[in-house]
Scaffold this active site. Structure first.
Site, PDB file in Angstrom:
ATOM      1  N   THR A  34       0.821  -1.218   0.000  1.00  0.00           N
ATOM      2  CA  THR A  34       0.000   0.000   0.000  1.00  0.00           C
ATOM      3  C   THR A  34       0.848   1.257   0.000  1.00  0.00           C
ATOM      4  O   THR A  34       0.447   2.286  -0.542  1.00  0.00           O
ATOM      5  CB  THR A  34      -0.924  -0.014   1.244  1.00  0.00           C
ATOM      6  OG1 THR A  34      -1.792  -1.120   1.116  1.00  0.00           O
ATOM      7  CG2 THR A  34      -1.742   1.248   1.359  1.00  0.00           C
ATOM      8  N   TYR A  48      -8.139   0.800  -3.222  1.00  0.00           N
ATOM      9  CA  TYR A  48      -7.036   1.276  -4.069  1.00  0.00           C
ATOM     10  C   TYR A  48      -6.312   0.052  -4.610  1.00  0.00           C
ATOM     11  O   TYR A  48      -6.616  -1.080  -4.223  1.00  0.00           O
ATOM     12  CB  TYR A  48      -6.056   2.128  -3.236  1.00  0.00           C
ATOM     13  CG  TYR A  48      -5.546   1.377  -2.029  1.00  0.00           C
ATOM     14  CD1 TYR A  48      -6.202   1.456  -0.813  1.00  0.00           C
ATOM     15  CD2 TYR A  48      -4.451   0.518  -2.144  1.00  0.00           C
ATOM     16  CE1 TYR A  48      -5.777   0.717   0.285  1.00  0.00           C
ATOM     17  CE2 TYR A  48      -4.016  -0.221  -1.048  1.00  0.00           C
ATOM     18  CZ  TYR A  48      -4.685  -0.121   0.158  1.00  0.00           C
ATOM     19  OH  TYR A  48      -4.267  -0.854   1.228  1.00  0.00           O
ATOM     20  N   SER A  81       1.703  -7.754  -0.629  1.00  0.00           N
ATOM     21  CA  SER A  81       2.495  -8.705   0.173  1.00  0.00           C
ATOM     22  C   SER A  81       1.778 -10.019   0.446  1.00  0.00           C
ATOM     23  O   SER A  81       2.420 -11.022   0.761  1.00  0.00           O
ATOM     24  CB  SER A  81       2.963  -8.053   1.470  1.00  0.00           C
ATOM     25  OG  SER A  81       1.899  -7.862   2.367  1.00  0.00           O
ATOM     26  N   THR A 114       1.726  -4.284   4.240  1.00  0.00           N
ATOM     27  CA  THR A 114       1.620  -4.549   5.679  1.00  0.00           C
ATOM     28  C   THR A 114       1.094  -5.960   5.991  1.00  0.00           C
ATOM     29  O   THR A 114       1.293  -6.451   7.090  1.00  0.00           O
ATOM     30  CB  THR A 114       0.702  -3.511   6.360  1.00  0.00           C
ATOM     31  OG1 THR A 114      -0.591  -3.580   5.771  1.00  0.00           O
ATOM     32  CG2 THR A 114       1.274  -2.118   6.235  1.00  0.00           C
ATOM     33  N   ASP A 115       0.410  -6.603   5.014  1.00  0.00           N
ATOM     34  CA  ASP A 115      -0.214  -7.901   5.310  1.00  0.00           C
ATOM     35  C   ASP A 115       0.784  -8.944   5.826  1.00  0.00           C
ATOM     36  O   ASP A 115       0.493  -9.669   6.770  1.00  0.00           O
ATOM     37  CB  ASP A 115      -0.916  -8.460   4.067  1.00  0.00           C
ATOM     38  CG  ASP A 115      -2.245  -7.763   3.789  1.00  0.00           C
ATOM     39  OD1 ASP A 115      -2.519  -6.735   4.437  1.00  0.00           O
ATOM     40  OD2 ASP A 115      -2.994  -8.252   2.917  1.00  0.00           O
ATOM     41  N   LYS A 187       0.566  -7.557  12.726  1.00  0.00           N
ATOM     42  CA  LYS A 187      -0.524  -6.671  12.286  1.00  0.00           C
ATOM     43  C   LYS A 187      -1.759  -7.085  13.071  1.00  0.00           C
ATOM     44  O   LYS A 187      -2.234  -8.225  12.948  1.00  0.00           O
ATOM     45  CB  LYS A 187      -0.745  -6.832  10.778  1.00  0.00           C
ATOM     46  CG  LYS A 187      -1.772  -5.864  10.214  1.00  0.00           C
ATOM     47  CD  LYS A 187      -1.862  -5.960   8.692  1.00  0.00           C
ATOM     48  CE  LYS A 187      -2.818  -4.915   8.136  1.00  0.00           C
ATOM     49  NZ  LYS A 187      -2.880  -4.933   6.656  1.00  0.00           N
ATOM     50  N   GLU A 309      -2.250 -28.742  28.491  1.00  0.00           N
ATOM     51  CA  GLU A 309      -3.338 -29.100  27.556  1.00  0.00           C
ATOM     52  C   GLU A 309      -3.049 -30.391  26.785  1.00  0.00           C
ATOM     53  O   GLU A 309      -3.914 -31.215  26.597  1.00  0.00           O
ATOM     54  CB  GLU A 309      -3.653 -27.985  26.550  1.00  0.00           C
ATOM     55  CG  GLU A 309      -4.195 -26.703  27.155  1.00  0.00           C
ATOM     56  CD  GLU A 309      -5.697 -26.731  27.398  1.00  0.00           C
ATOM     57  OE1 GLU A 309      -6.346 -27.725  27.057  1.00  0.00           O
ATOM     58  OE2 GLU A 309      -6.197 -25.724  27.953  1.00  0.00           O
TER      59      GLU A 309
HETATM   60  N1  ASP Z   1      -2.614  -5.900   0.840  1.00  0.00           N
HETATM   61  C1  ASP Z   1      -1.604  -4.861   1.038  1.00  0.00           C
HETATM   62  C2  ASP Z   1      -0.242  -5.523   1.094  1.00  0.00           C
HETATM   63  O1  ASP Z   1       0.072  -6.165   2.061  1.00  0.00           O
HETATM   64  C3  ASP Z   1      -1.931  -4.134   2.289  1.00  0.00           C
HETATM   65  C4  ASP Z   1      -0.941  -3.105   2.767  1.00  0.00           C
HETATM   66  O2  ASP Z   1       0.162  -2.937   2.273  1.00  0.00           O
HETATM   67  O3  ASP Z   1      -1.287  -2.404   3.740  1.00  0.00           O
HETATM   68  O4  ASP Z   1       0.494  -5.410   0.157  1.00  0.00           O
END
Ligand code: ASP
Length: 352
Positions: A34, A48, A81, A114-115, A187, A309
């Site tokens: 992103t 986007y 990602s 971020t993923d 995340k 467990e």
């Molecule tokens: N789907 C995007 C990625 O991980 C989300 C992001 O970058 O926030 O590339």
């Protein structure tokens, strides 16, 4: 008067050793996400296309980074990602390894979606031998959105990567002003800019280009890691997959992975990595047939306690300790390049 000042400045420039005033050299390795995304309008903060903007445009959008360091860019990948596989991870790690070996490079920033940023950060934390800062950064909003978070995140990441105080602290994630250790950052929110967290807290924070440290990680990383990208041949890791725990599970989910050729299964179990009583026989049998069983948890915080467990000693299973399932997958895959012994694997989970 003016002349005296410029003569003094010139004398200082000539006499001072270059290390006293030279800026560090930071390379921004762009991979997409992103932070390189673009939306149709300024109000599209969540709708986007990721991985659109090339590295030069990313750098030019934040000219202030050149005041912090001599910053250059490399486009390693251009990808969202979630689509990264072990192949891209290995390819990126080789590029990073090449850059950190360059004596002219003082630090790296990796712009990333971020993923799966936490996975790439942890992988680099395990396989890159260096004390130079490696900082992963992303954004939750594309650069085209109102209040885009990418520019300040990038500025902070360059500040961190160019800071000598970040040397030897392990691979870092810089998001929303916070500095996190690769091993325990995750995340945890998928729609707001405060998307990343660690149950053990941030290591520090960056304010106006200066890094303030509060903690360090005690776990093995980078220079102290037993793993090295230079030892990995080809473009695949041993196959390890995750099964997500819930009520009403099917043994067939695990058996399908055996058919697919996995060498280990990470069970993202409920609570303390629990396994339903009707699934236990399947996992005991799979372990006897040579597939490592790693008990992790679908619960984000806490850690899986061994022999609680489930009798892990009796079954020859491993617990992921506080590593989340996605990080447990990577550590298991790397561990399997060195050992097939469940006890050694367990030690690694305590040490990394
Ligand atoms: N789907 C995007 C990625 O991980 C989300 C992001 O970058 O926030 O590339």
């Amino acid at each position: 008067m003016k002349k005296t000042f410029s003569a003094l400045a010139l004398a200082l420039t000539v006499c001072l050793p270059s290390t006293l005033y030279a800026k560090n050299n930071v390379v921004v390795v762009a991979t997409g996400g992103t932070i390189a995304g673009a939306g149709a309008s300024a109000t599209n903060s969540a709708t986007y296309t990721a991985a659109k903007v090339p590295v030069d445009a990313l750098l030019n959008a934040v000219p202030q980074i050149q005041e912090l360091a001599n910053v250059s860019g490399v486009q390693a990948l251009q990808i969202a990602s979630e689509s990264i596989t072990d192949k891209e991870l290995i390819q990126l790690a080789r590029k990073v390894n090449e850059l950190v070996k360059d004596p002219k490079v003082n630090g790296l920033v990796i712009t990333h979606g971020t993923d799966t940023m936490e996975e790439t950060a942890f992988f680099l934390n395990l396989v890159i031998h260096t004390d130079k800062p490696i900082v992963l950064v992303g954004s939750m909003r594309p650069g085209t959105a109102l209040s885009a978070d990418g520019p300040l995140n990038l500025y902070n990441a360059v500040a961190l990567a160019s800071s000598d105080s970040a040397k030897g602290k392990g691979t870092l994630v810089m998001m929303n002003d916070n500095v996190y250790a690769a091993r325990d950052v995750a995340k945890t929110i998928n729609i707001h800019t405060n998307a990343f967290n660690s149950q053990w807290g941030a290591l520090g924070t960056v304010v106006e280009g200066k890094t303030y440290w509060f903690r360090t990680s005690t776990k093995l990383h980078n220079d102290s890691s037993a793993f090295n990208i230079e030892d990995i041949k080809g473009d695949a890791l041993p196959l390890v997959q995750i099964v997500y725990g819930s009520d009403n599970m099917l043994p067939e989910s695990y058996l399908a992975l055996q058919k697919a050729g996995v060498q280990a299964i990470v069970n993202a179990g409920t609570g303390n990595g629990s396994v339903p009583n009707y699934i236990v026989p399947t996992l005991v049998k799979l372990q006897q047939e040579g597939i490592q069983i790693v008990r992790s948890s679908r619960v984000a915080n806490g850690f899986v306690l061994r022999n609680a467990e489930q009798p892990d000693d009796k079954y020859g299973w491993v617990v992921a300790h506080d590593l989340n399932p996605q990080k447990a997958r990577l550590l298991t895959a790397l561990a399997l390049t060195k050992t097939k012994d469940a006890k050694t694997l367990q030690e690694m989970f305590y040490n990394y």
